[in-house]
Each structure stands twice: as structure tokens, then as C-alpha cells.
Design a protein around this motif. Structure first.
Motif, mmCIF file in Angstrom:
data_model
loop_
_atom_site.group_PDB
_atom_site.id
_atom_site.type_symbol
_atom_site.label_atom_id
_atom_site.label_comp_id
_atom_site.label_asym_id
_atom_site.label_seq_id
_atom_site.Cartn_x
_atom_site.Cartn_y
_atom_site.Cartn_z
ATOM 1 N N THR A 72 11.657 -17.456 90.514
ATOM 2 C CA THR A 72 11.614 -16.124 91.108
ATOM 3 C C THR A 72 10.157 -15.728 91.357
ATOM 4 O O THR A 72 9.232 -16.420 90.937
ATOM 5 N N LYS A 73 9.974 -14.609 92.029
ATOM 6 C CA LYS A 73 8.633 -14.040 92.168
ATOM 7 C C LYS A 73 8.465 -12.819 91.272
ATOM 8 O O LYS A 73 7.406 -12.194 91.257
ATOM 9 N N ALA A 74 9.486 -12.498 90.507
ATOM 10 C CA ALA A 74 9.414 -11.351 89.594
ATOM 11 C C ALA A 74 8.550 -11.687 88.387
ATOM 12 O O ALA A 74 8.600 -12.797 87.857
ATOM 13 N N ASP A 75 7.748 -10.720 87.955
ATOM 14 C CA ASP A 75 6.901 -10.862 86.773
ATOM 15 C C ASP A 75 7.696 -10.359 85.578
ATOM 16 O O ASP A 75 7.857 -9.153 85.388
ATOM 17 N N LEU A 76 8.203 -11.284 84.777
ATOM 18 C CA LEU A 76 9.101 -10.940 83.680
ATOM 19 C C LEU A 76 8.505 -11.364 82.351
ATOM 20 O O LEU A 76 7.512 -12.097 82.307
ATOM 21 N N GLN A 77 9.132 -10.927 81.276
ATOM 22 C CA GLN A 77 8.640 -11.211 79.929
ATOM 23 C C GLN A 77 9.695 -11.962 79.127
ATOM 24 O O GLN A 77 10.900 -11.844 79.391
ATOM 25 N N ILE A 78 9.245 -12.686 78.120
ATOM 26 C CA ILE A 78 10.179 -13.336 77.200
ATOM 27 C C ILE A 78 11.062 -12.258 76.585
ATOM 28 O O ILE A 78 10.588 -11.196 76.187
ATOM 29 N N GLY A 79 12.355 -12.536 76.562
ATOM 30 C CA GLY A 79 13.334 -11.584 76.038
ATOM 31 C C GLY A 79 14.035 -10.794 77.125
ATOM 32 O O GLY A 79 15.106 -10.238 76.890
ATOM 33 N N ASP A 80 13.438 -10.712 78.332
ATOM 34 C CA ASP A 80 14.092 -10.015 79.441
ATOM 35 C C ASP A 80 15.371 -10.751 79.825
ATOM 36 O O ASP A 80 15.500 -11.960 79.613
ATOM 37 N N LEU A 81 16.307 -10.013 80.401
ATOM 38 C CA LEU A 81 17.554 -10.586 80.873
ATOM 39 C C LEU A 81 17.586 -10.576 82.393
ATOM 40 O O LEU A 81 17.281 -9.554 83.023
ATOM 41 N N LEU A 82 17.938 -11.716 82.971
ATOM 42 C CA LEU A 82 18.176 -11.820 84.410
ATOM 43 C C LEU A 82 19.661 -11.571 84.631
ATOM 44 O O LEU A 82 20.493 -12.160 83.940
ATOM 45 N N THR A 83 19.995 -10.716 85.587
ATOM 46 C CA THR A 83 21.393 -10.383 85.819
ATOM 47 C C THR A 83 21.761 -10.536 87.288
ATOM 48 O O THR A 83 20.889 -10.514 88.165
ATOM 49 N N ALA A 84 23.041 -10.660 87.534
ATOM 50 C CA ALA A 84 23.567 -10.672 88.896
ATOM 51 C C ALA A 84 23.509 -9.251 89.448
ATOM 52 O O ALA A 84 23.180 -8.308 88.736
ATOM 53 N N GLY A 85 23.841 -9.118 90.732
ATOM 54 C CA GLY A 85 23.912 -7.794 91.338
ATOM 55 C C GLY A 85 22.754 -7.451 92.253
ATOM 56 O O GLY A 85 22.611 -6.315 92.679
ATOM 57 N N PHE A 86 21.927 -8.440 92.569
ATOM 58 C CA PHE A 86 20.796 -8.219 93.466
ATOM 59 C C PHE A 86 21.042 -8.907 94.800
ATOM 60 O O PHE A 86 21.862 -9.817 94.899
ATOM 61 N N LYS A 87 20.290 -8.520 95.816
ATOM 62 C CA LYS A 87 20.423 -9.137 97.139
ATOM 63 C C LYS A 87 20.065 -10.619 97.076
ATOM 64 O O LYS A 87 19.163 -11.014 96.355
#
Length: 131
Positions: A12-27
Motif C-alpha cells: 500500500t501507500k498508506a503510512d501505517l503502524q505496527i498493531g494497526d488493522l487493515l480492513t475491507a470497505g475501501f475503493k
């Protein structure tokens, strides 16, 4: 439910952190008119890197190490439809993926290959998306 061992990756191009959750529901990255019912991941870092390279957004391409939090299945967009037997080791889940790490280096595809995929997406004809 599949019983496939990881590690698993998500690009992805999202800047995320350890522990974050990736979820469905996006374009979808491939069609702005499609909201995805699943979150996609792979057991191949290079494949996740390709997804990161062609993802929408202005951020830096990133490959995260993820753990599924629930059941998942082979990705029907490639498995047996385009690549019998799932050699791309691509999967999808309706349940979140938990970020457990980040890969900072991965084998990249050639720049002209990445551009050809971007051009196909930009043409408005990326192909059928099984959602």
C-alpha cells in the motif's frame, strides 16, 4: 479456511503502524467505482511490492507484514482464473489483517512493467474484479 503458513504481506501507500488493522470497505486500486468487500494479501513480498507500486495515493510504496485475524481464501481474481494453482500466493479476507512489521526492501518488478499496469488501470479497462 485455508491452512497456508505465512509470512504474509500487504502492499500500500498508506503510512501505517505496527498493531494497526487493515480492513475491507475501501475503493479498489483498479476501479474507483468498486468498494472492496475484502482485504488482499500475499505470501510473496515482491507481489505486495507491486501492489504498493500501483496503489492509489501519493505516499511512498510500503510493504507490511500482516497476520489474518480470521478466515481467508484464495484470491479468485488470479487463482484458477488467470493462474491455476495460485502460484502468486494471493489471498483475501473479509476479516481485518493486523500489521506486525514492515519490509523495507523487496525485489521490484521492472519500471516499464509497473508503468504498463498503471497505464492499463488509467485506461479505465483494468479487467473484471471479482468482489
Amino acid at each position: 479456511m485455508l491452512n497456508i503458513k505465512g509470512p504474509y504481506y500487504h502492499g500500500t501507500k498508506a503510512d501505517l503502524q505496527i498493531g494497526d488493522l487493515l480492513t475491507a470497505g475501501f475503493k479498489s486500486n483498479y476501479d474507483d467505482n468498486v468498494v472492496m468487500n475484502h482485504i488482499y494479501f500475499t505470501a510473496i513480498a515482491k507481489g505486495a511490492g507491486l501492489a504498493a507500486d500501483i496503489a492509489q495515493g501519493k505516499g511512498k510504496p510500503r510493504v507490511y507484514i500482516v497476520e489474518p485475524t480470521g478466515q481467508f481464501e484464495d484470491d479468485p481474481n488470479v487463482t484458477d482464473k488467470k493462474f491455476p494453482g495460485n502460484p502468486t500466493k494471493s489471498y483475501r479476507s473479509q476479516e481485518p489483517l493486523k500489521i506486525v512489521g514492515e519490509v523495507t526492501e523487496w525485489e521490484e518488478f521492472p519500471a516499464d512493467f509497473i508503468q504498463s499496469i498503471r497505464d492499463k488501470i488509467a485506461s479505465g479497462n483494468p479487467g473484471e474484479i471479482i468482489n
